[in-house]
Design a protein around this motif. Structure first.
Motif, short mmCIF file in Angstrom:
data_model
loop_
_atom_site.label_atom_id
_atom_site.label_comp_id
_atom_site.label_asym_id
_atom_site.label_seq_id
_atom_site.Cartn_x
_atom_site.Cartn_y
_atom_site.Cartn_z
N ASN A 1 5.35 -16.08 54.76
CA ASN A 1 5.19 -16.95 53.59
C ASN A 1 3.90 -17.77 53.60
O ASN A 1 3.78 -18.73 52.84
CB ASN A 1 6.37 -17.93 53.44
CG ASN A 1 7.69 -17.21 53.25
OD1 ASN A 1 7.74 -16.15 52.64
ND2 ASN A 1 8.76 -17.77 53.79
N ARG B 1 1.65 -25.53 53.25
CA ARG B 1 2.95 -25.74 52.61
C ARG B 1 3.60 -27.03 53.13
O ARG B 1 3.43 -27.38 54.30
CB ARG B 1 3.89 -24.57 52.90
CG ARG B 1 3.54 -23.26 52.22
CD ARG B 1 4.41 -22.14 52.77
NE ARG B 1 4.30 -22.09 54.22
CZ ARG B 1 5.26 -21.71 55.04
NH1 ARG B 1 6.44 -21.32 54.57
NH2 ARG B 1 5.07 -21.69 56.34
N ASP C 1 12.33 -26.78 48.96
CA ASP C 1 12.38 -25.69 49.94
C ASP C 1 11.15 -25.63 50.86
O ASP C 1 11.08 -24.77 51.73
CB ASP C 1 12.60 -24.35 49.24
CG ASP C 1 11.36 -23.85 48.52
OD1 ASP C 1 10.35 -24.59 48.46
OD2 ASP C 1 11.40 -22.73 48.01
N ASN D 1 8.04 -24.94 50.11
CA ASN D 1 7.04 -23.92 49.77
C ASN D 1 5.89 -24.43 48.91
O ASN D 1 4.93 -23.69 48.71
CB ASN D 1 7.69 -22.75 49.04
CG ASN D 1 8.24 -21.72 50.02
OD1 ASN D 1 7.72 -21.55 51.11
ND2 ASN D 1 9.30 -21.03 49.62
C1 NAG Z 1 9.80 -19.92 50.31
O1 NAG Z 1 9.51 -18.76 49.58
C2 NAG Z 1 9.89 -17.57 50.25
C3 NAG Z 1 9.34 -16.38 49.50
O2 NAG Z 1 9.26 -16.59 48.13
C4 NAG Z 1 11.40 -17.56 50.41
O3 NAG Z 1 11.81 -16.37 51.04
C5 NAG Z 1 11.79 -18.76 51.25
O4 NAG Z 1 13.17 -18.83 51.41
C6 NAG Z 1 11.27 -20.05 50.59
N1 NAG Z 1 11.58 -21.20 51.38
C7 NAG Z 1 11.08 -21.50 52.57
C8 NAG Z 1 11.51 -22.81 53.18
O5 NAG Z 1 10.30 -20.81 53.15
#
Ligand code: NAG
Ligand code: HEM
Ligand code: NAG
Ligand code: NAG
Ligand code: NAG
Ligand code: NAG
Length: 326
Positions: free
Chosen positions: A94, A197, A235, A237
């Motif tokens: 990621n 991130r 999350d 990201n």
């Molecule tokens: C971030 O994005 C990825 C791919 O889109 C996903 O698989 C993942 O669960 C998300 N969250 C984290 C904390 O990485």
């Protein structure tokens, strides 16, 4: 300040630290001069195109070369597809990006000189071009690496530094591949461009190391900004600039930020804020002298590019960067 020159006429810094451990390279700047005379122009053109399309790509390409070299040496192992590939290791999943750009460069190179230029060398040239096209200083790239036959996911997890590690651990990881403290601090300056991130720094924002408070070495308005960007419910990201002062410019503001408690990653800020005076003095020197930083950075990139290259008849010249030849 005592200065000395180590090799190649580049100016280095802090004589007392000098290790000069780099073995004489087997690589040469003119490796492809007869087999692919236009190589450098082709790569430059493709990198320029990619950065024009997305400025961040410069950062992503530099990071690919770094993540390649620290695992199995600079052998393009990071580019290999497959479930046990390095792409799925924690430091890469990621976040490592730019693979399609590397493929595009390779295609352009193959169309003029088929089967002679390694993907590992393409990464090294693309990293140099990315620095230059982002406002940094150029250097002559050593060439002649060949491509590895295996990836090593375990190796990627073990050898790449983590943003949660302390300075000593990171220094040891660099030492394990033959790089010294100057290399650690100078190369960390690559964080003058690019993004990270929330997941890589949100541990600093709310309850740092169980203190119940944000990391005290992060400036308070930056803490608030980042708390808004990266709520704990998120999350992890979302991304933000590693250098919030001059995001896309390859300059020494990364180091100036550290003096102002504005490093993004804990591993960035620690170079200045930990008890290690050696890294602190280097950060201060680079923050005060952009030329010193750019020279040392170029020199350290050459040293990093020299990590265990495959040469001679070892490995192969991959036809396609994401798979070994059949
Ligand atoms: C971030 O994005 C990825 C791919 O889109 C996903 O698989 C993942 O669960 C998300 N969250 C984290 C904390 O990485
Ligand atoms: C010193 C130890 C280092 C640590 C702990 C570290 C850690 C990180 C982390 C956590 C990120 C963000 C990744 C993500 O979002 O998941 C990042 C990005 C980046 N790193 Fe490092 N890094 C280090 C050294 C280096 C070196 C040596 C280079 C290159 C010479 C480099 C170049 C970059 C670049 C350019 C980015 C931005 C990439 C992009 O925007 O796509 N880093 N680094
Ligand atoms: C992969 O890396 C690990 C950890 O560094 C090492 O022990 C192992 O020998 C490597 N495997 C290969 C195939 O290179
Ligand atoms: C912070 O983390 C520590 C250790 O994980 C925990 O004991 C404490 O309750 C947390 N404090 C707050 C304010 O969340
Ligand atoms: C960046 O840093 C310079 C010098 O420290 C300062 O003058 C400038 O205002 C800063 N710019 C931003 C956008 O923070
Ligand atoms: C900084 O860390 C390096 C490597 O661990 C060590 O050799 C050096 O003595 C440390 N310097 C200080 C002042 O703590």
């Amino acid at each position: 300040m005592k200065r000395s020159s180590c090799y190649n006429g580049y100016s280095l810094f802090l004589t007392t630290l000098m290790l000069c451990v780099v073995a004489r390279s087997q690589l040469t700047t003119d490796f492809y001069s007869t087999t692919c005379p236009n190589l450098l122009q082709i790569v430059r053109r493709e990198v320029q195109k990619a950065i024009k399309f997305e400025t961040r790509m410069a950062a992503s390409l530099i990071r690919l070369h770094f993540h390649d070299c620290f695992v199995n040496g600079c052998d393009a192992s990071v580019l290999l597809d497959g479930n046990d590939g390095e792409k799925f290791a924690l430091p890469n999943i990621n976040s490592a990006r730019g693979f399609e750009v590397v493929d595009a460069i390779k295609t352009a190179v193959e169309s003029q000189c088929s089967g002679v230029v390694s993907c590992a060398d393409i990464l090294a040239i693309a990293a140099r071009d990315s620095v230059l096209l982002s406002g940094g200083k150029s250097w002559r790239v050593l060439l002649g690496r060949r491509d590895g036959l295996v990836a090593n996911q375990t190796g990627a997890n073990a050898k790449l530094p983590s943003p949660f590690e302390d300075v000593d651990t990171i220094i040891n990881k660099f030492a394990a591949v033959g790089l010294n403290i100057i290399d650690v601090v100078a190369l960390s300056g690559a964080h003058t461009i690019g993004q990270a991130r929330c997941a890589t720094f949100n541990n600093r924002l709310f309850n740092f190391s169980g203190t119940g408070a944000p990391d005290s070495t992060m400036e308070s308005s930056m803490v608030s900004d980042l708390q808004n960007l990266c709520p704990l419910t998120d999350d992890g990201n979302k991304t933000t600039a590693l250098d919030r002062n001059s995001t896309d410019l390859f300059d020494n503001h990364y180091f100036q930020n550290l003096l102002n408690s504005k490093g993004l990653l804990s591993s960035d800020q620690e170079l200045f804020s930990s008890t290690n005076l050696t890294t602190k003095v280097l950060v201060q020197a680079y923050s005060a002298n952009q030329n010193l930083f750019l020279n040392d950075f170029a020199n350290s990139m050459i040293r990093m590019g020299n990590i265990s290259p495959l040469t001679g008849s070892s490995g192969e010249i991959r036809k396609k960067c994401s798979v070994v030849n059949s």
